[in-house]
Design a protein around this motif. Sequence first.
Motif, short mmCIF file in Angstrom:
data_model
loop_
_atom_site.label_atom_id
_atom_site.label_comp_id
_atom_site.label_asym_id
_atom_site.label_seq_id
_atom_site.Cartn_x
_atom_site.Cartn_y
_atom_site.Cartn_z
N TYR B 33 1.09 -1.14 0.08
CA TYR B 33 0.34 0.33 0.19
C TYR B 33 1.19 1.40 -0.07
N TYR B 35 0.68 5.57 0.76
CA TYR B 35 -0.01 6.41 1.44
C TYR B 35 0.39 7.58 1.62
N PHE B 45 -4.48 7.30 1.80
CA PHE B 45 -4.09 6.33 1.23
C PHE B 45 -4.07 6.59 -0.79
N TYR B 50 -2.04 -6.20 -4.91
CA TYR B 50 -2.13 -7.39 -4.37
C TYR B 50 -1.23 -7.95 -5.41
N SER B 55 -5.36 -3.38 -7.02
CA SER B 55 -6.03 -4.00 -5.96
C SER B 55 -6.95 -3.03 -5.87
N ASP B 56 -6.27 -1.41 -5.27
CA ASP B 56 -7.40 -1.14 -4.83
C ASP B 56 -6.80 0.88 -5.51
N TYR B 102 -10.17 -10.93 5.75
CA TYR B 102 -9.25 -10.42 5.19
C TYR B 102 -8.69 -9.82 6.69
N GLN B 106 -2.20 -3.64 8.18
CA GLN B 106 -0.63 -3.00 7.20
C GLN B 106 0.76 -2.60 7.95
#
Lengths: 118, 117
Positions: B33, B35, B45, B50, B55-56, B102, B106
Amino acid sequence: AQSVAQPEDQVNVAEGNPLTVKCTYSVSGNPYLFWYVQYPNRGLQFLLKYITGDNLVKGSYGFEAEFNKSQTSFHLKKPSALVSDSALYFCAVRDRDSPNSGYSTLTFGKGTMLLVSP
Amino acid sequence: AAGVIQSPRHLIKEKRETATLKCYPIPRHDTVYWYQQGPGQDPQFLISFYEKMQSDKGSIPDRFSAQQFSDYHSELNMSSLELGDSALYFCASSLSASGGVYQETQYFGPGTRLLVL
């Protein structure tokens, strides 16, 4: 949408006294909740998390947090504060029932500065 | 225990230049991730990966791009830098749990402090 509120910008406590840092959350489903601590010029350090089960979660450095579903809160607590606990504390939430909850972001609160005086 | 490694730790660039930030996740972690934390702000974010797939996506500007490589490290590429891009950029990694549950934590790296002049 998910959100986190930390109503206090700063919390002041004397060393040896109990401390509480407040956090309330909003999610459409059920939450995963996290607390992180950030020291000056450092990254975020994981303290503890609530996933399921016991509402009282124990974490690193003597910290604990209590999940209260009815009040949508996840306050961070410590029975006896240390000067070295002085730092910036972030509460974060993830909605575990969102379509992509496996990868979804953490949403952070604005942070609460904890100052512990000797 | 091994932690998330980010490089460089500090970076100074001028407006309109490009920058590349690197992140090496904790060994065996499969999710990364990114940030952005502005001065006095909470981390925001940007994007996540992934198994090398995006993934996002969060509030990442179009001028930024990122990818995750076969060894799971990730790079954040930033072009046409603006003064407002000055911030602390964190990378975090996690290991996805099995069974579709999940719950992963993190774990954050120390951050790259970017200053755009």
